[in-house]
Scaffold this active site. Structure first.
Site, PDB file in Angstrom:
ATOM      1  CB  SER A 143      -0.896   0.002   1.242  1.00 23.89           C
ATOM      2  OG  SER A 143      -1.560   1.243   1.389  1.00 23.89           O
ATOM      3  CE1 TYR A 156      -4.304  -2.626   5.298  1.00 23.82           C
ATOM      4  CE2 TYR A 156      -3.677  -0.364   4.804  1.00 23.82           C
ATOM      5  CZ  TYR A 156      -3.984  -1.636   4.377  1.00 23.82           C
ATOM      6  OH  TYR A 156      -3.962  -1.934   3.033  1.00 23.82           O
ATOM      7  CE  LYS A 160      -1.324  -3.615   3.447  1.00 28.16           C
ATOM      8  NZ  LYS A 160      -1.270  -4.818   2.585  1.00 28.16           N
TER       9      LYS A 160
END
Length: 343
Positions: A143, A156, A160
């Site tokens: 991402s 999150y 990543k």
């Protein structure tokens, strides 16, 4: 349509919905035999039926990628059923929309175990099968948020970021040993998937992706390309370039911009329903689909930068800086305007 992966074995985690399910369709059209890993067996069986309608072959192995033993067992079963694993795609993820101070340690741990350790477990399982043959391709679904954390998704974003560190270390180890195994990271922009319908949130309004948004088929096409043409990285979307390089140029300015825009920018005007289900701990059984709820504003195409972008960095950085400055100069729309737009 060419079937470049005819009889190749491809494993996809997070295969029951969103990017993973879209990737299944693309690889099925390419002739691959596909091992399907996710938690919900019924949803995976639906995906298997879709593969067969596309003329492919699928094999269902329910597993929670947070548990290494389940992932290793799934890999062994898929290899036994289809033969040696040629491509492994780590896509499974969960998230929680919340400021850090409203997260519980258990929530943070769960996001990390699925989104980061799930990639570690999948990569280890793939290596167990690829290293004896000294061939194969591992694709990490990353991402833009691996380069730039944003509000409300600390767990999150941290996961990543961790995927990049882990993958870079692994890549150097493979180079040191002269391995022919390829490792690729595909960095994504905002994607119209069901995650915004079923992710846990501690906010008062329904989550949404930060525009611009692309359809999951755009990502699936790039994953398919990465399997055929492995490169160090693929960056998808102008917004990914702007985020990555804009953060390199002016991280402090970016902090203030994100603080000002991305709290409301990650919410619709629709209040969260009192009994809204989320998929953090258990699957949400009626939302397994490819696309999410933001199709009307999602693009079916995006620019893709492949390989090392060092030679393009000066040009891209200037463009990213101009884009960011233009966005920063715009006044933030009032919440009422956002509510009218997204209801």
């Amino acid at each position: 349509m060419p079937r470049e992966l005819q009889n190749r074995t491809v494993v996809i985690t997070g295969a029951s919905a969103g990017v993973g399910r879209s990737a299944v369709h693309r690889f099925a059209r390419g002739g691959a035999k596909i091992g399907l890993i996710a938690r919900d067996k019924d949803a995976l069986n639906d995906v298997k039926d879709e593969i067969e309608r596309l003329g492919g072959r699928g094999f269902v192995m329910p597993a929670d990628v947070a548990h290494a033993d389940q992932v290793f067992a799934a890999a062994d079963a898929i290899a036994e059923h289809f033969g040696p694993i040629d491509v492994w795609i780590n896509d499974a993820m969960v998230t929680v929309f919340s400021p850090v101070w409203d997260l519980t340690p258990d929530e943070f741990r769960r996001v990390t175990e699925v989104t980061y350790l799930g990639v570690v477990h999948g990569t280890m399982a793939a290596l167990r099968h690829m290293r004896p043959r000294n061939r194969g391709t591992i694709i990490q679904v990353g991402s833009a948020l691996a380069f730039r954390g944003i509000p409300l998704q600390a767990a999150y974003c941290g996961s990543k970021h961790a995927i990049r560190g882990f993958t870079n270390s692994l890549r150097t180890e493979l180079i040191h040993t002269g391995s022919r195994i390829n490792v690729t990271i595909v960095e994504l922009p905002a994607v119209n998937t069901p995650q915004f319908d079923w992710a846990r949130t501690h906010r008062t309004h329904q989550p949404r992706p930060v525009p611009p948004v692309v359809q999951p088929e755009v990502i699936a096409d790039t994953l398919y390309r990465a399997a055929l043409q492995p490169a160090r990285e693929y960056w998808i979307g102008a917004s990914t370039l702007a985020v990555v390089l804009g953060n390199m140029l002016a991280p402090g300015l970016f902090d203030r911009y994100l603080a000002r825009t991305t709290f409301n920018g990650q919410e619709t005007g629709t209040p969260v329903a009192p009994y809204r289900k989320d998929n953090l701990l258990e699957p949400v059984r009626d939302l397994h689909r490819t696309r999410g709820s933001f199709g009307s504003e999602s693009s079916n195409s995006a620019i893709v930068v492949r390989g090392t972008v060092a030679r393009l960095a000066p040009v891209i950085a200037c463009g990213a800086a101009l884009l960011m400055l233009g966005r920063i100069a715009r006044p933030l729309p009032p919440r009422r305007a956002l509510r009218r737009r997204y209801d």
